[in-house]
Design a protein around this motif. Structure first.
Motif, PDB file in Angstrom:
ATOM      1  N   ASP A  56       0.764  -1.263  -0.440  1.00 37.54           N
ATOM      2  CA  ASP A  56      -0.101   0.173   0.003  1.00 37.54           C
ATOM      3  C   ASP A  56       0.822   1.238   0.405  1.00 37.54           C
ATOM      4  OD1 ASP A  56      -2.540  -1.059   0.083  1.00 37.54           O
ATOM      5  OD2 ASP A  56      -2.646  -1.284   2.203  1.00 37.54           O
ATOM      6  N   THR A  57       2.112   1.058   0.856  1.00 39.73           N
ATOM      7  CA  THR A  57       2.695   2.610   1.245  1.00 39.73           C
ATOM      8  C   THR A  57       3.949   2.118   0.719  1.00 39.73           C
ATOM      9  OG1 THR A  57       3.032   2.161   2.968  1.00 39.73           O
ATOM     10  CG2 THR A  57       1.288   3.051   2.673  1.00 39.73           C
ATOM     11  N   THR A  58       4.563   1.241   0.070  1.00 41.56           N
ATOM     12  CA  THR A  58       5.489   1.019   0.524  1.00 41.56           C
ATOM     13  C   THR A  58       6.239   0.142  -0.243  1.00 41.56           C
ATOM     14  OG1 THR A  58       5.646  -1.470   1.644  1.00 41.56           O
ATOM     15  CG2 THR A  58       6.707   1.558   2.676  1.00 41.56           C
ATOM     16  N   LEU A  59       7.553   0.455  -1.685  1.00 44.17           N
ATOM     17  CA  LEU A  59       7.427  -0.721  -3.207  1.00 44.17           C
ATOM     18  C   LEU A  59       9.581  -0.486  -2.932  1.00 44.17           C
ATOM     19  CD1 LEU A  59       8.520   1.909  -4.669  1.00 44.17           C
ATOM     20  CD2 LEU A  59       5.696   2.043  -5.818  1.00 44.17           C
ATOM     21  N   THR A  60       9.558  -1.014  -3.492  1.00 46.66           N
ATOM     22  CA  THR A  60      11.586  -1.026  -3.998  1.00 46.66           C
ATOM     23  C   THR A  60      11.528  -1.032  -5.671  1.00 46.66           C
ATOM     24  OG1 THR A  60      11.803  -2.740  -2.038  1.00 46.66           O
ATOM     25  CG2 THR A  60      14.077  -2.456  -3.357  1.00 46.66           C
ATOM     26  N   GLU A 205       0.412  12.191  -6.211  1.00 40.51           N
ATOM     27  CA  GLU A 205      -0.044  11.466  -7.338  1.00 40.51           C
ATOM     28  C   GLU A 205       1.152  10.855  -8.035  1.00 40.51           C
ATOM     29  OE1 GLU A 205      -2.648  13.189  -9.957  1.00 40.51           O
ATOM     30  OE2 GLU A 205      -4.381  13.791  -8.550  1.00 40.51           O
ATOM     31  N   ASN A 206       2.169  11.199  -8.169  1.00 38.13           N
ATOM     32  CA  ASN A 206       3.078  10.574  -8.470  1.00 38.13           C
ATOM     33  C   ASN A 206       4.506  10.563  -7.803  1.00 38.13           C
ATOM     34  OD1 ASN A 206       1.949  10.280 -11.803  1.00 38.13           O
ATOM     35  ND2 ASN A 206       1.605  12.422 -10.914  1.00 38.13           N
ATOM     36  N   LEU A 207       5.553  10.235  -7.848  1.00 35.22           N
ATOM     37  CA  LEU A 207       6.763   9.391  -7.121  1.00 35.22           C
ATOM     38  C   LEU A 207       7.876   9.384  -7.996  1.00 35.22           C
ATOM     39  CD1 LEU A 207       8.455  10.344  -4.104  1.00 35.22           C
ATOM     40  CD2 LEU A 207       7.247   8.188  -3.398  1.00 35.22           C
ATOM     41  N   GLN A 208       8.085  10.188  -8.372  1.00 36.83           N
ATOM     42  CA  GLN A 208       9.785   9.688  -8.857  1.00 36.83           C
ATOM     43  C   GLN A 208      11.181   9.675  -8.665  1.00 36.83           C
ATOM     44  OE1 GLN A 208       9.273  10.814 -13.378  1.00 36.83           O
ATOM     45  NE2 GLN A 208      11.822  10.714 -13.608  1.00 36.83           N
ATOM     46  N   ILE A 238       0.483   6.927  -7.089  1.00 34.27           N
ATOM     47  CA  ILE A 238      -0.423   6.971  -5.701  1.00 34.27           C
ATOM     48  C   ILE A 238      -1.836   7.400  -6.371  1.00 34.27           C
ATOM     49  CG2 ILE A 238      -0.303   7.691  -3.949  1.00 34.27           C
ATOM     50  CD1 ILE A 238       2.732   8.996  -4.549  1.00 34.27           C
ATOM     51  N   ALA A 239      -2.298   6.987  -5.123  1.00 37.37           N
ATOM     52  CA  ALA A 239      -4.465   7.816  -4.967  1.00 37.37           C
ATOM     53  C   ALA A 239      -4.119   7.640  -3.699  1.00 37.37           C
ATOM     54  CB  ALA A 239      -4.749   6.373  -6.105  1.00 37.37           C
ATOM     55  N   ASP A 240      -5.249   7.686  -3.173  1.00 37.82           N
ATOM     56  CA  ASP A 240      -5.407   7.956  -2.048  1.00 37.82           C
ATOM     57  C   ASP A 240      -4.408   7.747  -1.461  1.00 37.82           C
ATOM     58  OD1 ASP A 240      -7.528   8.605  -2.883  1.00 37.82           O
ATOM     59  OD2 ASP A 240      -8.808   6.258  -3.144  1.00 37.82           O
ATOM     60  N   GLY A 241      -3.177   8.417  -0.874  1.00 38.42           N
ATOM     61  CA  GLY A 241      -1.977   8.170  -0.462  1.00 38.42           C
ATOM     62  C   GLY A 241      -1.510   6.615  -0.187  1.00 38.42           C
ATOM     63  N   LYS A 242      -2.174   5.831  -1.167  1.00 39.14           N
ATOM     64  CA  LYS A 242      -0.815   4.413  -1.695  1.00 39.14           C
ATOM     65  C   LYS A 242      -0.593   4.433  -3.314  1.00 39.14           C
ATOM     66  CE  LYS A 242      -4.335   2.150   1.572  1.00 39.14           C
ATOM     67  NZ  LYS A 242      -5.874   1.160   1.309  1.00 39.14           N
TER      68      LYS A 242
END
Length: 330
Positions: A56-60, A205-208, A238-242
């Motif tokens: 939901d809120t993390t990735l690698t 909405e977009n993290l890069q 990202i949407a709704d903080g996820k």
């Protein structure tokens, strides 16, 4: 001088002259000065990037880069490997990652040693892989990895490297097969630098996160004999903080070619060239220069300042120059 002494003197002079001529001819028949083993070599690199473990809120975000110097028979003379692993967390500082060092730069801070069956950290195991790669072909590199992506049992590699090397081996093999004659010599020093930064236009909405890759070979005077640069952009929606981005691989700006779609914007600067074309101009410009000369070619605004560079490259190059200069001084 007696007749006998004259004969001996003339004979000795002929022998010396003949020896000198033979040595001179030997040097002329080679591509390098006498006393060196230098020969033309190919420079190559490859990048494999993935977005994995999306929660939901993390990735690698993971990018492996391999650089190689290859001889005429397709065998690796030298090999350098590094890996950028970025783990943003939306629940912590809106995904800001404070430590953007690569695995190689983290050294013991990467903290793999406790989990390693041979008690070695990532930088130590990758050094073992780099040493193992020398003298190998692309096929020999991939052959040492089993179906699970680990070094195969019974291989020479497993004594110094037991970690997962699937993408590492693939990147090295790809680097070998893509290597080109760019002006490097077999006695040059191969260097690799990987840097990562958060894209300044990242938002809710977009993290890069962008990674820059610089590969250089240096002669004995510290001048660049060949240069390869590239960059990759990990775009995480990202949407709704996820996170809503799908897991999978993504390719570099060079691999995107015209699909990067910079040419239209570039036309405003008068050169109308795509990113990969401007990168090629930068690579050519870098040849014969030192790290200091590369840095001096950029203005305070991050754009090329040197006229001969601006003719083929008008993009912001501050991050690229930082990586190239760091590679040339490591």
């Amino acid at each position: 001088m007696t007749k006998m002494k004259k004969i001996l003197a003339v004979g000795l002079a002929c022998v010396l002259a003949g020896s000198f001529a033979a040595c001179s001819k030997g040097d002329a028949d080679t591509d390098t000065p006498s006393g060196t083993d230098a020969a033309a070599a190919k420079t190559g690199y490859a990048v494999i990037s993935t977005i994995e473990d999306v929660k939901d809120t993390t990735l690698t975000i993971d990018s492996v880069c391999a650089a190689v110097l290859v001889d005429a028979d397709g065998k690796i003379i030298d090999c350098k490997i590094d890996e950028a692993q970025t783990k943003p967390d939306l629940a912590v500082n809106a995904g800001d990652v404070e430590d953007l060092r690569t695995k190689l730069e983290k050294q013991d801070d990467y903290n793999m040693r406790p989990a390693s069956p041979i008690g070695k950290e990532w930088f130590e195991q990758i050094a073992a892989f780099e040493e193992f790669a020398k003298g190998k072909t692309a096929d020999e590199i991939t052959a040492v990895v089993n179906e699970e992506g680990y070094p195969a049992e019974g291989s020479d590699l497993i004594a110094g490297c037991t970690m997962h090397v699937g993408n590492i081996a693939k990147a090295v093999a790809n680097a070998v097969t893509s290597a080109q004659d760019l002006g490097a010599s077999s006695t040059d020093t191969l260097k690799l630098k990987v840097t990562t930064e958060k894209y300044y236009e990242s938002n809710e909405e977009n993290l890069q996160y962008d990674s820059n890759y610089a590969v250089v070979t240096l002669d004995a005077d510290g001048k660049i004999t060949s240069c390869l640069i590239d960059a990759s952009q990990a775009k995480c929606t990202i949407a709704d903080g996820k996170f809503t981005v799908a897991e999978g691989t993504f390719i570099t700006k060079k691999e995107l070619k015209d699909d990067y779609n910079m040419k239209g914007v570039s036309e405003a600067t008068g050169i109308g060239k795509e990113w990969y074309e401007q990168a090629a101009a930068f690579e050519e410009f870098a040849k014969g220069k030192t790290a200091a000369e590369i840095t001096a070619a950029v203005g305070e605004d991050g754009y090329p300042a040197a006229e001969d560079l601006k003719a083929g490259c008008t993009i912001i190059v501050s991050s690229i120059v930082e990586a190239v200069a760091a590679a040339a001084t490591v």
